[in-house]
Design an enzyme around this catalytic site. Structure first.
Site, PDB file in Angstrom:
ATOM      1  N   GLN A  17       0.805  -1.220   0.000  1.00 35.14           N
ATOM      2  CA  GLN A  17       0.000   0.000   0.000  1.00 35.14           C
ATOM      3  C   GLN A  17       0.841   1.275   0.000  1.00 35.14           C
ATOM      4  O   GLN A  17       0.342   2.335  -0.373  1.00 35.14           O
ATOM      5  CB  GLN A  17      -0.944  -0.006   1.207  1.00 35.14           C
ATOM      6  CG  GLN A  17      -1.986  -1.119   1.106  1.00 35.14           C
ATOM      7  CD  GLN A  17      -2.949  -1.137   2.275  1.00 35.14           C
ATOM      8  OE1 GLN A  17      -2.678  -1.748   3.296  1.00 35.14           O
ATOM      9  NE2 GLN A  17      -4.077  -0.463   2.140  1.00 35.14           N
ATOM     10  N   ARG A  74       3.812  -0.077  13.004  1.00 36.60           N
ATOM     11  CA  ARG A  74       3.530  -1.374  12.398  1.00 36.60           C
ATOM     12  C   ARG A  74       3.616  -1.241  10.885  1.00 36.60           C
ATOM     13  O   ARG A  74       2.960  -0.374  10.303  1.00 36.60           O
ATOM     14  CB  ARG A  74       2.135  -1.859  12.796  1.00 36.60           C
ATOM     15  CG  ARG A  74       1.720  -3.121  12.056  1.00 36.60           C
ATOM     16  CD  ARG A  74       0.318  -3.598  12.446  1.00 36.60           C
ATOM     17  NE  ARG A  74      -0.017  -4.808  11.706  1.00 36.60           N
ATOM     18  CZ  ARG A  74      -1.080  -4.946  10.920  1.00 36.60           C
ATOM     19  NH1 ARG A  74      -1.964  -3.963  10.787  1.00 36.60           N
ATOM     20  NH2 ARG A  74      -1.298  -6.072  10.267  1.00 36.60           N
ATOM     21  N   HIS A 120       1.051  -9.151   4.502  1.00 34.42           N
ATOM     22  CA  HIS A 120      -0.143  -8.309   4.372  1.00 34.42           C
ATOM     23  C   HIS A 120      -0.602  -8.407   2.914  1.00 34.42           C
ATOM     24  O   HIS A 120      -0.576  -7.425   2.169  1.00 34.42           O
ATOM     25  CB  HIS A 120       0.173  -6.876   4.796  1.00 34.42           C
ATOM     26  CG  HIS A 120      -1.034  -6.042   5.132  1.00 34.42           C
ATOM     27  ND1 HIS A 120      -1.188  -5.395   6.346  1.00 34.42           N
ATOM     28  CD2 HIS A 120      -2.152  -5.740   4.423  1.00 34.42           C
ATOM     29  CE1 HIS A 120      -2.339  -4.724   6.352  1.00 34.42           C
ATOM     30  NE2 HIS A 120      -2.944  -4.911   5.184  1.00 34.42           N
ATOM     31  N   ASN A 165      -1.787 -10.715   8.317  1.00 30.49           N
ATOM     32  CA  ASN A 165      -2.804  -9.689   8.486  1.00 30.49           C
ATOM     33  C   ASN A 165      -4.124 -10.190   7.920  1.00 30.49           C
ATOM     34  O   ASN A 165      -4.208 -10.528   6.735  1.00 30.49           O
ATOM     35  CB  ASN A 165      -2.424  -8.413   7.740  1.00 30.49           C
ATOM     36  CG  ASN A 165      -3.493  -7.335   7.899  1.00 30.49           C
ATOM     37  OD1 ASN A 165      -3.661  -6.804   8.992  1.00 30.49           O
ATOM     38  ND2 ASN A 165      -4.245  -7.048   6.841  1.00 30.49           N
ATOM     39  N   GLU A 166      -5.140 -10.267   8.771  1.00 33.60           N
ATOM     40  CA  GLU A 166      -6.510 -10.541   8.331  1.00 33.60           C
ATOM     41  C   GLU A 166      -6.631 -11.723   7.368  1.00 33.60           C
ATOM     42  O   GLU A 166      -6.981 -11.538   6.198  1.00 33.60           O
ATOM     43  CB  GLU A 166      -7.102  -9.280   7.686  1.00 33.60           C
ATOM     44  CG  GLU A 166      -7.078  -8.074   8.617  1.00 33.60           C
ATOM     45  CD  GLU A 166      -7.863  -6.886   8.062  1.00 33.60           C
ATOM     46  OE1 GLU A 166      -8.249  -6.904   6.888  1.00 33.60           O
ATOM     47  OE2 GLU A 166      -8.099  -5.945   8.834  1.00 33.60           O
ATOM     48  N   ASN A 306      -7.657  -6.024  14.453  1.00 37.88           N
ATOM     49  CA  ASN A 306      -7.998  -4.950  13.519  1.00 37.88           C
ATOM     50  C   ASN A 306      -9.491  -4.712  13.624  1.00 37.88           C
ATOM     51  O   ASN A 306     -10.290  -5.652  13.519  1.00 37.88           O
ATOM     52  CB  ASN A 306      -7.670  -5.336  12.072  1.00 37.88           C
ATOM     53  CG  ASN A 306      -6.185  -5.233  11.761  1.00 37.88           C
ATOM     54  OD1 ASN A 306      -5.386  -4.903  12.634  1.00 37.88           O
ATOM     55  ND2 ASN A 306      -5.823  -5.499  10.525  1.00 37.88           N
ATOM     56  N   TYR A 308     -12.803  -1.738  12.888  1.00 34.13           N
ATOM     57  CA  TYR A 308     -13.227  -0.474  12.282  1.00 34.13           C
ATOM     58  C   TYR A 308     -14.684  -0.095  12.533  1.00 34.13           C
ATOM     59  O   TYR A 308     -15.020   1.074  12.551  1.00 34.13           O
ATOM     60  CB  TYR A 308     -13.042  -0.533  10.753  1.00 34.13           C
ATOM     61  CG  TYR A 308     -11.605  -0.545  10.307  1.00 34.13           C
ATOM     62  CD1 TYR A 308     -10.871  -1.726  10.249  1.00 34.13           C
ATOM     63  CD2 TYR A 308     -10.964   0.638   9.945  1.00 34.13           C
ATOM     64  CE1 TYR A 308      -9.544  -1.734   9.834  1.00 34.13           C
ATOM     65  CE2 TYR A 308      -9.637   0.631   9.522  1.00 34.13           C
ATOM     66  CZ  TYR A 308      -8.931  -0.551   9.472  1.00 34.13           C
ATOM     67  OH  TYR A 308      -7.619  -0.556   9.072  1.00 34.13           O
ATOM     68  N   GLU A 377      -4.836  -2.245  13.984  1.00 39.98           N
ATOM     69  CA  GLU A 377      -5.431  -1.289  13.039  1.00 39.98           C
ATOM     70  C   GLU A 377      -6.750  -0.788  13.589  1.00 39.98           C
ATOM     71  O   GLU A 377      -7.533  -1.558  14.139  1.00 39.98           O
ATOM     72  CB  GLU A 377      -5.748  -1.940  11.676  1.00 39.98           C
ATOM     73  CG  GLU A 377      -4.585  -2.071  10.741  1.00 39.98           C
ATOM     74  CD  GLU A 377      -4.983  -2.746   9.430  1.00 39.98           C
ATOM     75  OE1 GLU A 377      -6.119  -2.549   8.956  1.00 39.98           O
ATOM     76  OE2 GLU A 377      -4.138  -3.481   8.891  1.00 39.98           O
ATOM     77  N   TRP A 427      -4.762   3.137  11.779  1.00 46.25           N
ATOM     78  CA  TRP A 427      -4.673   2.964  10.339  1.00 46.25           C
ATOM     79  C   TRP A 427      -5.178   4.228   9.686  1.00 46.25           C
ATOM     80  O   TRP A 427      -6.342   4.537   9.843  1.00 46.25           O
ATOM     81  CB  TRP A 427      -5.509   1.759   9.865  1.00 46.25           C
ATOM     82  CG  TRP A 427      -5.266   1.548   8.406  1.00 46.25           C
ATOM     83  CD1 TRP A 427      -5.975   2.075   7.360  1.00 46.25           C
ATOM     84  CD2 TRP A 427      -4.201   0.780   7.814  1.00 46.25           C
ATOM     85  NE1 TRP A 427      -5.408   1.703   6.165  1.00 46.25           N
ATOM     86  CE2 TRP A 427      -4.331   0.908   6.422  1.00 46.25           C
ATOM     87  CE3 TRP A 427      -3.140   0.021   8.338  1.00 46.25           C
ATOM     88  CZ2 TRP A 427      -3.437   0.281   5.537  1.00 46.25           C
ATOM     89  CZ3 TRP A 427      -2.276  -0.593   7.457  1.00 46.25           C
ATOM     90  CH2 TRP A 427      -2.433  -0.458   6.064  1.00 46.25           C
ATOM     91  N   GLU A 434      -5.513   1.918  -1.435  1.00 49.20           N
ATOM     92  CA  GLU A 434      -6.593   1.260  -0.698  1.00 49.20           C
ATOM     93  C   GLU A 434      -7.170   0.100  -1.525  1.00 49.20           C
ATOM     94  O   GLU A 434      -8.349   0.046  -1.857  1.00 49.20           O
ATOM     95  CB  GLU A 434      -7.652   2.302  -0.297  1.00 49.20           C
ATOM     96  CG  GLU A 434      -8.871   1.805   0.460  1.00 49.20           C
ATOM     97  CD  GLU A 434      -8.597   1.006   1.732  1.00 49.20           C
ATOM     98  OE1 GLU A 434      -7.458   0.975   2.217  1.00 49.20           O
ATOM     99  OE2 GLU A 434      -9.544   0.389   2.213  1.00 49.20           O
ATOM    100  N   TRP A 435      -6.291  -0.812  -1.921  1.00 47.55           N
ATOM    101  CA  TRP A 435      -6.667  -2.049  -2.602  1.00 47.55           C
ATOM    102  C   TRP A 435      -7.603  -1.801  -3.784  1.00 47.55           C
ATOM    103  O   TRP A 435      -7.299  -0.926  -4.593  1.00 47.55           O
ATOM    104  CB  TRP A 435      -7.227  -3.047  -1.575  1.00 47.55           C
ATOM    105  CG  TRP A 435      -6.291  -3.217  -0.409  1.00 47.55           C
ATOM    106  CD1 TRP A 435      -6.473  -2.804   0.869  1.00 47.55           C
ATOM    107  CD2 TRP A 435      -4.959  -3.809  -0.433  1.00 47.55           C
ATOM    108  NE1 TRP A 435      -5.358  -3.108   1.650  1.00 47.55           N
ATOM    109  CE2 TRP A 435      -4.434  -3.725   0.881  1.00 47.55           C
ATOM    110  CE3 TRP A 435      -4.173  -4.404  -1.424  1.00 47.55           C
ATOM    111  CZ2 TRP A 435      -3.157  -4.209   1.211  1.00 47.55           C
ATOM    112  CZ3 TRP A 435      -2.904  -4.894  -1.094  1.00 47.55           C
ATOM    113  CH2 TRP A 435      -2.424  -4.791   0.213  1.00 47.55           C
TER     114      TRP A 435
END
Ligand code: GBH
Length: 476
Positions: A17, A74, A120, A165-166, A306, A308, A377, A427, A434-435
């Site tokens: 990213q 991180r 990630h 990650n995730e 993580n 949100y 995150e 984050w 952003e993907w």
């Protein structure tokens, strides 16, 4: 004061990213380079070729972190910079490895504690082509183990390691919906290959085993000397029943968290998949061999969280379709009474709900025995932010309030509920790739000017982070 004096706070990013420099110093392509080149997969056809150019701006990024008072940072490593082809018999790219060795030295020199994520989402593309990447039950965990060992050996000064990650995203978004690389899905309009009913559960299983292998290597070969800690980072939203009077909605709330989090956390803490998933997925969920269970169970020194947002959850009736991954339910922004979960952001899946953060920290703590938690995150996008002139982007009151409210919810979980949260990473340090949404959605506490040399400028939220945590952390 609600947080202990040794509480760590800082910012987070991920290699693909922010780094750019995708062809520099011998880096091999990752599945995200390949995916970005497929027309229609990324908004405006964006890619990671330049991104924030962080590969060439490590000194600048460290200065920025110092200026903001960040105690920890991180970031993730690009596997294909270190082993361009990825596999355990493939050559190591010393330049790529040295880059990260120096970065960690420089962070420590600046008094910033590094948290390294090994993976990630940017798998070396060759491993996907060679044997199907995450879908390969023997090769993938062994290649990840080798990569992890190479890194542990080179960077003994890093004491905080995150394997994956995730993994939920690496499984569901990459092998069920096809939103993420390598884009498999049963939907033949989107992808010529994929089986959404089976592949995500296979990928998830193999990620768990790969995590277990890396942890075993760390504990046996490095931890005794290096004295660091290692864990996995899982994503998950909090859930509220659409109709609190309906026991089926209440049950579906728990099931939604189990399908998101316990899918990985139950095998790690209890050595088995949750009953709710076994019930719905049957033999589509792989069975742990004794060896695999031995690798996975007990493999977290800490829980990486993580988080949100939150959802209202409404149960569905009847048999779940084969491509269901939520747990036979739907998520909504409004409940039966018409209350809204939180204000809109630029991300369709994200609506701030700070109470849900405190509640989920409690949910995790109760289920998994109050493990040490690092929030790896937490953050938000802002609706329409990218359309504003730069000066207005810098006044990100919405994001500043988000961090204020979420940090206070976290502090309550620690000081009032007795949860063991030891650190927090926002984050993100800066706007970045952003993907699938490309550069349109900004998550940064610092603005990145993509048109003018990737200049970083702290937004209000970045500047308020230190005073925020200073107000919550006890002085030693
Ligand atoms: C994080 O994931 C990532 O780790 C980070 O790289 C990223 O930049 C950041 O979020 C901001 O997006 O409706 O099925 O498409 C956040 C967790 C979980 C959020 C999956 C989006 C999509 C659900 N993500 N979710 S779906």
């Amino acid at each position: 004061m609600s947080l202990p004096s040794d509480f760590l706070w800082g910012f987070a990013t991920a290699s693909f990213q922010i780094e750019g420099a995708t062809k520099q110093d011998g880096r091999g392509p990752s599945i995200w380079d390949t995916f970005c080149a497929v027309p229609g997969k990324i908004a405006h056809g964006a890619n990671g070729d330049i991104a924030c150019d962080s590969y060439n701006r490590t000194a600048e990024d460290i200065e920025l972190l110092k200026k903001l008072g960040s105690k920890c940072y991180r970031f993730s490593l690009s596997w294909s910079r270190i082993i361009p082809l990825g596999g355990r018999n493939d050559p190591i790219n010393q330049k790529g490895l040295d880059h990260y060795v120096k970065f960690v030295d420089d962070l420590l020199e600046a008094g910033i504690t590094p948290f390294i994520t090994l993976y990630h989402w940017d798998l070396p593309d060759e491993l996907d082509k060679r044997y199907g990447g995450l879908l390969n039950r023997t090769e993938f965990p062994l290649d990840f183990e080798n990569y992890a060992r190479v890194v542990f050996k080179a960077i003994p000064k890093c004491k905080n390691w995150i394997t994956f990650n995730e993994p939920w995203c690496s499984s569901i978004l990459a092998y069920s919906t096809g939103f993420f690389a390598p884009g498999h899905t049963s939907d033949r309009k989107k992808s010529p290959i994929g089986d959404s009913s089976r592949e995500p559960w296979i990928a998830g299983h193999n990620l768990l085993v790969a995590h277990g292998r890396a942890v075993k290597v760390y504990r046996e070969e490095f931890k005794p000397n290096d004295k660091g800690q290692i864990g996995i980072t899982l994503n998950g939203d909090y859930t509220y029943p659409w109709d609190p009077e309906d026991p089926a909605d209440v049950e579906a709330c728990n099931r939604k968290i189990e399908f998101a989090i316990s899918w990985f956390a139950d095998p790690i803490y209890f050595g088995k998949y949750p009953d709710s998933m076994l019930k719905q997925l049957g033999d589509r969920l792989p069975t742990f061999t004794d060896e695999e269970r031995g690798l996975v169970q007990g493999s977290n020194d800490f829980y990486g969280m993580n988080h949100y947002t939150a959802d209202y959850v409404k149960h569905k009736t009847g048999t779940a379709p084969e491509d269901d991954f939520l747990g036979n339910l739907e998520t909504m922004s409004y409940n039966k009474a018409g209350d809204c979960i939180g204000p809109e952001t630029q991300s369709f899946w994200l609506r701030p709900n700070p109470e849900g953060f405190r509640a989920l920290i409690n949910w995790l703590s109760k289920r998994y025995g109050y493990p040490p938690i690092y929030v790896t995150e937490n953050g938000t996008s802002i609706k329409g932010e990218n359309d504003l002139p730069k000066d207005d982007i810098l006044k990100d009151g919405f994001r500043t309030k988000y961090f204020h409210d979420y940090a206070h919810a976290l502090a309550d979980a620690v000081s009032k509920d007795g949860c063991n949260v030891k650190g927090y990473m926002a984050w993100s340090l800066m706007d970045n790739f952003e993907w699938a949404e490309g550069y349109e959605t900004r998550f940064g506490c610092c603005h990145v000017d993509y048109e003018n040399g990737q200049v970083r400028t702290p937004k209000e939220s970045a500047k308020k982070m230190k005073p925020l945590f200073d107000s919550l952390i006890a002085k030693s």
